[in-house]
Design an enzyme around this catalytic site. Structure first.
Site, PDB file in Angstrom:
ATOM      1  CG  HIS A   1      -6.408 -16.632   3.051  1.00  0.00           C
ATOM      2  ND1 HIS A   1      -7.042 -16.817   1.844  1.00  0.00           N
ATOM      3  CD2 HIS A   1      -7.384 -16.571   3.978  1.00  0.00           C
ATOM      4  CE1 HIS A   1      -8.357 -16.879   2.043  1.00  0.00           C
ATOM      5  NE2 HIS A   1      -8.583 -16.719   3.336  1.00  0.00           N
TER       6      HIS A   1
ATOM      7  CB  THR B   1     -11.728 -13.332  -5.147  1.00  0.00           C
ATOM      8  OG1 THR B   1     -12.017 -14.438  -4.292  1.00  0.00           O
ATOM      9  CG2 THR B   1     -12.763 -12.233  -4.957  1.00  0.00           C
ATOM     10  CB  SER B   2     -13.580 -18.139  -7.537  1.00  0.00           C
ATOM     11  OG  SER B   2     -13.122 -18.666  -6.292  1.00  0.00           O
TER      12      SER B   2
ATOM     13  CG  LEU C   1     -11.044 -13.619 -17.156  1.00  0.00           C
ATOM     14  CD1 LEU C   1     -10.357 -12.445 -17.856  1.00  0.00           C
ATOM     15  CD2 LEU C   1     -10.112 -14.833 -17.159  1.00  0.00           C
ATOM     16  CD  GLU C   2     -14.702 -17.004 -15.612  1.00  0.00           C
ATOM     17  OE1 GLU C   2     -14.351 -16.969 -16.813  1.00  0.00           O
ATOM     18  OE2 GLU C   2     -14.235 -17.817 -14.811  1.00  0.00           O
TER      19      GLU C   2
ATOM     20  CB  ALA D   1      -6.823  -7.903 -12.974  1.00  0.00           C
TER      21      ALA D   1
HETATM   22  C1  BV8 Z   1     -12.257 -20.916   8.369  1.00  0.00           C
HETATM   23  C2  BV8 Z   1      -3.864 -19.919   1.767  1.00  0.00           C
HETATM   24  C3  BV8 Z   1     -13.109 -21.281  10.524  1.00  0.00           C
HETATM   25  C4  BV8 Z   1      -2.882 -20.974   1.500  1.00  0.00           C
HETATM   26  C5  BV8 Z   1      -6.216 -20.470   1.396  1.00  0.00           C
HETATM   27  C6  BV8 Z   1     -18.757 -24.946   3.661  1.00  0.00           C
HETATM   28  C7  BV8 Z   1     -19.386 -23.719   3.524  1.00  0.00           C
HETATM   29  C8  BV8 Z   1     -18.746 -22.537   3.881  1.00  0.00           C
HETATM   30  C9  BV8 Z   1     -17.434 -22.576   4.370  1.00  0.00           C
HETATM   31  C10 BV8 Z   1     -16.821 -23.803   4.493  1.00  0.00           C
HETATM   32  C11 BV8 Z   1     -17.458 -24.984   4.148  1.00  0.00           C
HETATM   33  N1  BV8 Z   1     -16.595 -25.999   4.371  1.00  0.00           N
HETATM   34  C12 BV8 Z   1     -15.428 -25.501   4.846  1.00  0.00           C
HETATM   35  C13 BV8 Z   1     -15.560 -24.169   4.943  1.00  0.00           C
HETATM   36  C14 BV8 Z   1     -14.569 -23.217   5.416  1.00  0.00           C
HETATM   37  C15 BV8 Z   1     -13.482 -23.031   4.371  1.00  0.00           C
HETATM   38  C16 BV8 Z   1     -14.056 -22.763   3.000  1.00  0.00           C
HETATM   39  O1  BV8 Z   1     -14.507 -21.666   2.719  1.00  0.00           O
HETATM   40  N2  BV8 Z   1     -13.994 -23.792   2.132  1.00  0.00           N
HETATM   41  C17 BV8 Z   1     -14.481 -23.599   0.780  1.00  0.00           C
HETATM   42  C18 BV8 Z   1     -13.565 -24.316  -0.191  1.00  0.00           C
HETATM   43  C19 BV8 Z   1     -15.917 -24.124   0.731  1.00  0.00           C
HETATM   44  N3  BV8 Z   1     -12.774 -21.872   4.817  1.00  0.00           N
HETATM   45  C20 BV8 Z   1     -11.794 -22.026   5.725  1.00  0.00           C
HETATM   46  O2  BV8 Z   1     -11.413 -23.094   6.156  1.00  0.00           O
HETATM   47  C21 BV8 Z   1     -11.184 -20.746   6.244  1.00  0.00           C
HETATM   48  N4  BV8 Z   1     -11.150 -20.804   7.669  1.00  0.00           N
HETATM   49  O3  BV8 Z   1     -13.362 -20.967   7.896  1.00  0.00           O
HETATM   50  O4  BV8 Z   1     -11.989 -20.993   9.694  1.00  0.00           O
HETATM   51  C22 BV8 Z   1     -12.630 -21.236  11.905  1.00  0.00           C
HETATM   52  C23 BV8 Z   1     -13.434 -20.611  12.853  1.00  0.00           C
HETATM   53  C24 BV8 Z   1     -12.997 -20.584  14.153  1.00  0.00           C
HETATM   54  C25 BV8 Z   1     -11.779 -21.156  14.506  1.00  0.00           C
HETATM   55  C26 BV8 Z   1     -10.985 -21.773  13.533  1.00  0.00           C
HETATM   56  C27 BV8 Z   1     -11.414 -21.821  12.222  1.00  0.00           C
HETATM   57  C28 BV8 Z   1      -9.747 -20.583   5.785  1.00  0.00           C
HETATM   58  C29 BV8 Z   1      -9.704 -20.425   4.302  1.00  0.00           C
HETATM   59  C30 BV8 Z   1      -8.283 -20.065   3.886  1.00  0.00           C
HETATM   60  C31 BV8 Z   1      -7.659 -21.246   3.185  1.00  0.00           C
HETATM   61  N5  BV8 Z   1      -6.373 -20.833   2.621  1.00  0.00           N
HETATM   62  N6  BV8 Z   1      -5.032 -20.107   0.908  1.00  0.00           N
HETATM   63  C32 BV8 Z   1      -2.471 -20.976   0.068  1.00  0.00           C
HETATM   64  O5  BV8 Z   1      -2.602 -19.959  -0.639  1.00  0.00           O
HETATM   65  O6  BV8 Z   1      -1.969 -22.037  -0.333  1.00  0.00           O
HETATM   66  S1  BV8 Z   1      -7.553 -20.397   0.359  1.00  0.00           S
HETATM   67  C33 BV8 Z   1      -7.125 -20.105  -1.256  1.00  0.00           C
HETATM   68  O7  BV8 Z   1      -8.364 -19.848  -1.939  1.00  0.00           O
HETATM   69  C34 BV8 Z   1      -6.304 -18.849  -1.495  1.00  0.00           C
HETATM   70  O8  BV8 Z   1      -6.140 -18.045  -0.345  1.00  0.00           O
HETATM   71  C35 BV8 Z   1      -7.135 -18.109  -2.495  1.00  0.00           C
HETATM   72  O9  BV8 Z   1      -6.900 -16.767  -2.508  1.00  0.00           O
HETATM   73  C36 BV8 Z   1      -8.461 -18.446  -1.963  1.00  0.00           C
HETATM   74  C37 BV8 Z   1      -9.628 -18.033  -2.759  1.00  0.00           C
HETATM   75  O10 BV8 Z   1      -9.371 -18.369  -4.080  1.00  0.00           O
HETATM   76  P1  BV8 Z   1      -9.336 -17.136  -5.116  1.00  0.00           P
HETATM   77  O11 BV8 Z   1      -8.302 -16.168  -4.666  1.00  0.00           O
HETATM   78  O12 BV8 Z   1     -10.720 -16.636  -5.304  1.00  0.00           O
HETATM   79  O13 BV8 Z   1      -8.758 -17.837  -6.396  1.00  0.00           O
HETATM   80  P2  BV8 Z   1      -9.606 -18.726  -7.429  1.00  0.00           P
HETATM   81  O14 BV8 Z   1      -8.620 -19.462  -8.266  1.00  0.00           O
HETATM   82  O15 BV8 Z   1     -10.650 -19.499  -6.694  1.00  0.00           O
HETATM   83  O16 BV8 Z   1     -10.352 -17.649  -8.327  1.00  0.00           O
HETATM   84  C38 BV8 Z   1      -9.589 -16.795  -9.156  1.00  0.00           C
HETATM   85  C39 BV8 Z   1     -10.581 -15.824  -9.784  1.00  0.00           C
HETATM   86  O17 BV8 Z   1      -9.838 -14.904 -10.581  1.00  0.00           O
HETATM   87  C40 BV8 Z   1     -11.566 -16.530 -10.714  1.00  0.00           C
HETATM   88  O18 BV8 Z   1     -12.867 -16.031 -10.437  1.00  0.00           O
HETATM   89  C41 BV8 Z   1     -11.109 -16.104 -12.110  1.00  0.00           C
HETATM   90  O19 BV8 Z   1     -12.214 -15.909 -12.969  1.00  0.00           O
HETATM   91  C42 BV8 Z   1     -10.450 -14.784 -11.838  1.00  0.00           C
HETATM   92  N7  BV8 Z   1      -9.370 -14.482 -12.784  1.00  0.00           N
HETATM   93  C43 BV8 Z   1      -8.493 -15.333 -13.383  1.00  0.00           C
HETATM   94  N8  BV8 Z   1      -7.648 -14.622 -14.174  1.00  0.00           N
HETATM   95  C44 BV8 Z   1      -7.999 -13.321 -14.058  1.00  0.00           C
HETATM   96  C45 BV8 Z   1      -9.082 -13.219 -13.171  1.00  0.00           C
HETATM   97  N9  BV8 Z   1      -9.660 -12.047 -12.865  1.00  0.00           N
HETATM   98  C46 BV8 Z   1      -9.148 -10.934 -13.434  1.00  0.00           C
HETATM   99  N10 BV8 Z   1      -8.091 -10.949 -14.303  1.00  0.00           N
HETATM  100  C47 BV8 Z   1      -7.502 -12.108 -14.626  1.00  0.00           C
HETATM  101  N11 BV8 Z   1      -6.479 -12.129 -15.487  1.00  0.00           N
END
Ligand code: BV8
Length: 225
Positions: free
Chosen positions: A106, A173-174, A199-200, A216
């Site tokens: 990303h 990752t979620s 974490l969960e 982690a």
């Molecule tokens: C694409 C960069 C196509 C910028 C980011 C419907 C269905 C399926 C897909 C889609 C849909 N509608 C739209 C889509 C596509 C979309 C998508 O998936 N949307 C989701 C929301 C439904 N995806 C895209 O658009 C991707 N591109 O599909 O392109 C395409 C094809 C051809 C040509 C052109 C295009 C692009 C996605 C990338 C977006 N950019 N970030 C920035 O960082 O600002 S995404 C963003 O979310 C970050 O990158 C982040 O890493 C990512 C995922 O989040 P997580 O890392 O998982 O973080 P989160 O907070 O969610 O979870 C944290 C976890 O850690 C939790 O589970 C928590 O319990 C745990 N945790 C917390 N503390 C701890 C811990 N674990 C251990 N120890 C701890 N202490």
């Protein structure tokens, strides 16, 4: 267990003080994803988007890698086979912990991209809409991160690594963002053993052979052991 692919998300950097996205108080609860992490949002209000990433770039510089980052770097050094880290994170904490083989699917906070000519360079601490591209001079500079609707980087290399993986681990990752959330299924099809360390249990925990829960900094060093 020769080839290992590790996918990391915001949770691995949480204990370094960098915000996650979807936890309580996470980044997407403070900012509207549509406004700060989509090309449309950037076109509408580039100043707001630069402000969002300038703040995260400052947080990242002040943060330190944690025991989970160091454990993965050690695994890369000591494991006889390949250990590829594919991170969704745009911070550089894996590299600052000594990791070498890292793919930022990303993008990276530390890099800037020219929307006009495609030139990439090391991002200044603070970016603004009027900045000019050092290569073509256009006022089209943006953070080199992948926004929603944009194609993640180096997907063929990632696909090839998943196809030959013996072990796939997803850490902090979620499992809500695609295509990253689909990697576990690709690895499983290649016959890899799959484990989630979080974490969960995540939204896709059911797709893993094994789920280890906890912070982690505790479960990753123990798992690397
Ligand atoms: C694409 C960069 C196509 C910028 C980011 C419907 C269905 C399926 C897909 C889609 C849909 N509608 C739209 C889509 C596509 C979309 C998508 O998936 N949307 C989701 C929301 C439904 N995806 C895209 O658009 C991707 N591109 O599909 O392109 C395409 C094809 C051809 C040509 C052109 C295009 C692009 C996605 C990338 C977006 N950019 N970030 C920035 O960082 O600002 S995404 C963003 O979310 C970050 O990158 C982040 O890493 C990512 C995922 O989040 P997580 O890392 O998982 O973080 P989160 O907070 O969610 O979870 C944290 C976890 O850690 C939790 O589970 C928590 O319990 C745990 N945790 C917390 N503390 C701890 C811990 N674990 C251990 N120890 C701890 N202490």
């Amino acid at each position: 267990m020769r080839n290992i692919v590790i996918l990391t998300g915001a949770g691995i950097s949480a204990e370094s003080g960098l915000g996650t996205f979807r936890d309580a108080g996470g980044l997407w609860t403070q900012y509207d994803l549509e406004e700060v992490a989509t090309p449309e949002g950037f076109a509408r209000n580039p100043a707001l988007v630069h402000e969002f990433y300038n703040a995260r770039r400052a947080n990242c510089r002040a943060a330190r890698p944690n025991a989970a980052h160091f454990a993965l770097a050690r695994l890369q050094r000591e494991w006889p086979g390949e250990v590829l880290i594919v991170t969704q994170n745009v911070d550089d904490l894996h590299e600052r912990a000594g990791a070498r083989n890292v793919i930022h699917m990303h993008g990276e906070l530390a890099r800037a991209l020219c929307g006009a000519c495609g030139h990439r360079w090391d991002a200044p601490e603070v970016m603004a809409p009027d900045d000019r591209c050092p290569a073509c001079g256009a006022r089209a500079t943006r953070p080199d991160v992948v926004w929603f609707g944009e194609m993640p980087y180096r997907m063929d290399e990632i696909g090839a690594a998943l196809a030959r993986a013996d072990l796939f681990a997803a850490i902090g990752t979620s499992g809500t963002v695609y295509p990253a959330a689909g990697f576990v299924a690709e690895a499983a099809m290649a016959g890899a053993h799959t484990v989630e360390l979080n974490l969960e249990p995540s939204a896709t925990a059911g797709a893993f052979d094994e789920v280890i829960t906890g912070p982690a900094t505790e479960i990753v060093p123990a798992w690397v052991e």
